[in-house]
Motif scaffolding. Sequence first.
Motif, PDB file in Angstrom:
ATOM      1  N   UNK A 188       0.872  -1.110   0.002  1.00  0.00           N
ATOM      2  CA  UNK A 188      -0.003  -0.100   0.169  1.00  0.00           C
ATOM      3  C   UNK A 188       0.858   1.175   0.043  1.00  0.00           C
ATOM      4  N   UNK A 191       1.814   1.699  -3.495  1.00  0.00           N
ATOM      5  CA  UNK A 191       0.510   2.238  -4.250  1.00  0.00           C
ATOM      6  C   UNK A 191       0.635   3.781  -3.904  1.00  0.00           C
ATOM      7  N   UNK A 194       3.091   5.798  -5.725  1.00  0.00           N
ATOM      8  CA  UNK A 194       2.673   5.847  -7.222  1.00  0.00           C
ATOM      9  C   UNK A 194       1.481   6.554  -7.981  1.00  0.00           C
ATOM     10  N   UNK A 195       0.467   6.359  -6.786  1.00  0.00           N
ATOM     11  CA  UNK A 195      -0.706   7.398  -7.310  1.00  0.00           C
ATOM     12  C   UNK A 195      -1.632   7.403  -5.909  1.00  0.00           C
ATOM     13  N   UNK A 197      -3.874   9.378  -5.117  1.00  0.00           N
ATOM     14  CA  UNK A 197      -5.464   9.589  -5.307  1.00  0.00           C
ATOM     15  C   UNK A 197      -6.140   8.378  -5.592  1.00  0.00           C
ATOM     16  N   UNK A 198      -5.693   7.563  -6.468  1.00  0.00           N
ATOM     17  CA  UNK A 198      -6.201   6.204  -6.731  1.00  0.00           C
ATOM     18  C   UNK A 198      -6.172   5.319  -5.328  1.00  0.00           C
ATOM     19  N   UNK A 199      -5.139   5.504  -4.722  1.00  0.00           N
ATOM     20  CA  UNK A 199      -5.233   4.615  -3.573  1.00  0.00           C
ATOM     21  C   UNK A 199      -6.280   5.026  -2.567  1.00  0.00           C
ATOM     22  N   UNK A 200      -6.427   6.236  -2.384  1.00  0.00           N
ATOM     23  CA  UNK A 200      -7.454   6.791  -1.470  1.00  0.00           C
ATOM     24  C   UNK A 200      -8.956   6.156  -2.166  1.00  0.00           C
ATOM     25  N   UNK A 201      -9.034   6.221  -3.461  1.00  0.00           N
ATOM     26  CA  UNK A 201     -10.303   5.939  -3.818  1.00  0.00           C
ATOM     27  C   UNK A 201     -10.593   4.235  -4.046  1.00  0.00           C
ATOM     28  N   UNK A 202      -9.422   3.624  -3.513  1.00  0.00           N
ATOM     29  CA  UNK A 202      -9.587   2.117  -3.329  1.00  0.00           C
ATOM     30  C   UNK A 202      -9.868   1.944  -1.888  1.00  0.00           C
ATOM     31  N   UNK A 203     -10.211   2.970  -1.105  1.00  0.00           N
ATOM     32  CA  UNK A 203     -10.658   2.750   0.384  1.00  0.00           C
ATOM     33  C   UNK A 203      -9.571   2.695   1.333  1.00  0.00           C
ATOM     34  N   UNK A 204      -8.500   3.244   0.893  1.00  0.00           N
ATOM     35  CA  UNK A 204      -7.434   3.063   2.012  1.00  0.00           C
ATOM     36  C   UNK A 204      -7.197   4.456   2.693  1.00  0.00           C
ATOM     37  N   UNK A 205      -7.009   4.387   3.891  1.00  0.00           N
ATOM     38  CA  UNK A 205      -6.726   5.669   4.754  1.00  0.00           C
ATOM     39  C   UNK A 205      -5.542   6.155   4.410  1.00  0.00           C
TER      40      UNK A 205
ATOM     41  N   UNK B  74     -12.415   7.860   1.312  1.00  0.00           N
ATOM     42  CA  UNK B  74     -12.065   6.357   1.685  1.00  0.00           C
ATOM     43  C   UNK B  74     -12.747   5.784   2.575  1.00  0.00           C
ATOM     44  N   UNK B  77     -15.726   4.645  -0.112  1.00  0.00           N
ATOM     45  CA  UNK B  77     -15.596   3.578  -0.549  1.00  0.00           C
ATOM     46  C   UNK B  77     -15.563   2.340   0.145  1.00  0.00           C
ATOM     47  N   UNK B  78     -15.249   2.311   1.351  1.00  0.00           N
ATOM     48  CA  UNK B  78     -15.480   1.195   2.174  1.00  0.00           C
ATOM     49  C   UNK B  78     -17.102   1.053   2.494  1.00  0.00           C
ATOM     50  N   UNK B  91      -2.099   2.395 -11.480  1.00  0.00           N
ATOM     51  CA  UNK B  91      -0.599   2.542 -11.267  1.00  0.00           C
ATOM     52  C   UNK B  91      -0.010   1.918 -12.446  1.00  0.00           C
ATOM     53  N   UNK B 106      -8.035  -4.667  -0.206  1.00  0.00           N
ATOM     54  CA  UNK B 106      -8.662  -3.711   0.694  1.00  0.00           C
ATOM     55  C   UNK B 106      -9.931  -4.272   1.055  1.00  0.00           C
ATOM     56  N   UNK B 148     -13.580  -3.880  -5.682  1.00  0.00           N
ATOM     57  CA  UNK B 148     -14.311  -3.283  -4.471  1.00  0.00           C
ATOM     58  C   UNK B 148     -15.603  -3.695  -4.308  1.00  0.00           C
TER      59      UNK B 148
END
Lengths: 316, 233, 293
Positions: A188, A191, A194-195, A197-205, B74, B77-78, B91, B106, B148
């Motif tokens: 993570x 991730x 690398x990106x 914004x994308x990582x946040x939009x995958x649900x990661x804090x 985030x 998303x969850x 990526x 995730x 997701x």
Amino acid sequence: MTARIVLLHLAVLLLLFALQFIASDYVILTLTRIMVLAVYASGYNLLFGYSGLLSLGHAMFFATGLYAAAIGTTRAGLSVPEAFLAATLIGVVVSSIMGVIVLRARGVGFMIVTLMFSQAAFLTVLYFGDYTRGDEGIVILDTIRIFSFLGRTIDLTDPLLRYNLALALLAILVALILVLVRSRFGHVLVAIRENEDRTAMLGYDVARYKFIAFVISGTLSAVSGATYALMFAYAGSTLASIQYSIHPLLWTLLGGASTTLGPMLGTGVMFLLVDFASGFTNVSLLITGAVLIALVLFFPKGILGSIRQRYLKWLP
Amino acid sequence: MTAILETRGLSRNFGGLKAVTDVDFTLEAGEIRAVIGPNGAGKTTFVGLISGRVAPSAGTILFEGADISHLPAFRRVRLGIAYTFQITSIYAKLTVAENVDLASHQRGTTDTRSCLEQVGLGDRASQVAGTLAYGHQRLLEVAMGLALRPKLLILDEPTQGLSDGEIDNFIELVRTLSKRATVLLIEHNMPVVMSLAHRITVLDRGSILAEGTPEAIRANPAVQAAYLGTADA
Amino acid sequence: MSFLPHLLLAVLEGTVAAAVLALSALGLSLVFGVMRVVNVAHGEFFMLGAMLAWWTAKMMPGGPFAGFIAAFIVAPAAVGALAFLTERLLLRRINYDPEATIVATIGLLFVIQQMALTFFGADAKPVAAPFSYRIVFPWFGYSGYKLFVVVASGAVLLGVWWVLSRTRFGLIMRVTQFDRETATAFGIPVNTVYSVVFVAGAALVAVAAVLIVPIQQAHYLMGLDPLLMSFIVVIIGGLGSIKGSVIAAFMIGMTDGVISVFFSPTLASIISTLAVAFVLVVRPQGLFGAETR
Ligand SMILES: Nc1ncnc2c1ncn2[C@@H]1O[C@H](COP(=O)(O)OP(=O)(O)OP(=O)(O)O)[C@@H](O)[C@H]1O
Ligand SMILES: [Mg+2]
């Protein structure tokens, strides 16, 4: 695949262990220094290489450990192990507080802000000269550095013992970094690098991940600083200056950012370079500058980064 | 039917520019809703507000009855709101499988393979994502969205850069998907909209101009004037 | 001396510091604003300007005034030339990547600093003021030259403002700042604009150095302070905002002057840094920077 990686790291550690039987006193001392500072560089790499956060202020964490250990042993009457533990805990606290503040800045702002806080820490060291003895520095007496621990007498003035302690610390660190960067957590972090914004939009804090990486990185720097003070019996303000924030960046870039062994290698190579050129007196900073420029222009991936790109794709 | 998503008086200004103004919007669970509108109408901003990428200037957003207006992206998303970017955001240096892994991990699942197969990228799992053709990068975005396991999947112009054959597959994919999730689809390609959408919302200059079934929207003179007239010509 | 005269002295000192700081921060801000890169060697351009001013004044016959005038021409020109080379040979080759630029200019910082040590030595170098008129207050005398520094800085700042807001070049710069692609599309030679801006930023900080050197001696380590102070100013003023930079320079210069006179310079620096922390916590984009999200 994983076996290959573990074997490589074991081989490096074994090689370092074997070296003590053939190396001269001078080489032993230098290697001890390199190993202690490699902990600093690796901690830095976790943040810079893996998470993509370029800090220009890690000297404040190195100095935190350094002075906590030095003042702890000379003024607060702590034993060496106690001082080491205290320095580590203070490292956690200081890097947590700093993390909350500086992680609010992004990109270039982050770099500048870390630089400035580190400078404020440096000035604070000078301002409280009564305690830190400023430029002149604190010397830890040998009587403190020979102590008993778990019923055994440990003599930190003994070069070989120091070497092996530094090696043990390095081994723990290597294992920790290896596990970290190959874990989900490490993925993570990459991730985010690398990106984001994308990582946040995958649900990661994202903020939490960055904070944790920051605290681990700062704490490892403090551990390195504390070890440095206790092993080499000295804590001076130069070790808190901007130069010492740039060193781990340089070592990491040279060895290869986001490689597990790169920072260690970079630290070693830089020591060699400076040693080799020191016939021309006091050129270490000039070399530092020249190497930084050369790396950026011609060699941005560093030694191991380039090797990974061309030959050994599996290198972690 | 129950509303999965509801916005009330939702607005966002950029300086003096009103990108989204006072939008009241309701989405039923299980439907496929298309949002259409001319360039700069505020579609991306509107779904950005829903997904949490953009902070609202005013208004509330309810997701499954709960106020999510101030939740960070985030967390949304969850809760089950997945968003695929209009401007491809993957990526680039990681492999296709690693991209989707980040999404499925995730969620604590191991869906990567099946998600890639659903979008038709099953045979490209180990390719570096940045080397994919543009249309395939869009599909990779969709695969990450699928991984997701969303309750609401927001697709921002997903068919841009796809070939006709790939578009047909994509339409099938969204149909299958809509059995599991509600779909909010921003799309310029009218045949795709007409064949998929249960209902259509037309945005124009930040406000809802019209809303209804595809037939009703097609017949609506105001919409024709503002949008369809130019697109069909 | 009682409190009020003491305060007057502090305010005067603060104004002088602020005027010079505004110049050097403006140089940094200009480069960041247009090129989106941070030049960490900015402070070394300052140091080099001061060293060259000392060297020119020493070489120039005809007394301090002639020396000052010569320095005013030579130092900015030479530092500008070095900046030109830096831009061409370093920044352009790494394509102005923000991170790489920071690392490369850190390298440059050490190289310039150590070169200065090698060529000029480690001792501090005094420069005589071009004139020695003293303004006599009832409580203390004050250097007329210091007030001249304030006036001269103000004039340079006005000049820069005029160029930026009233000339064709200023317009071109603003378009480039807005968006590199658009500028290229409009036929603006972006590379040339970058060169000019980078050289101008360096020349500005060199001018600041020439002005300061009769007050503060030249020394090879003097570059770090103006660099950090400029960072503080630029962060508080908002990265890239020129109006913000000038206002922030006065806020910081004044606080710094007052605290330095009443307490200690070290404490003043620590407090300025904490001010930055506060700004960042409340407004990550700076006090005057535009909202981004
Ligand atoms: N971050 C931002 N800052 C300033 N203005 C913005 C920002 N994002 C969007 N806008 C403006 O808001 C308006 C709506 O933009 P938006 O991207 O939502 O439109 P859209 O309907 O998605 O257009 P398109 O069909 O081209 O994708 C536009 O005028 C755009 O320029
Ligand atoms: Mg859009």
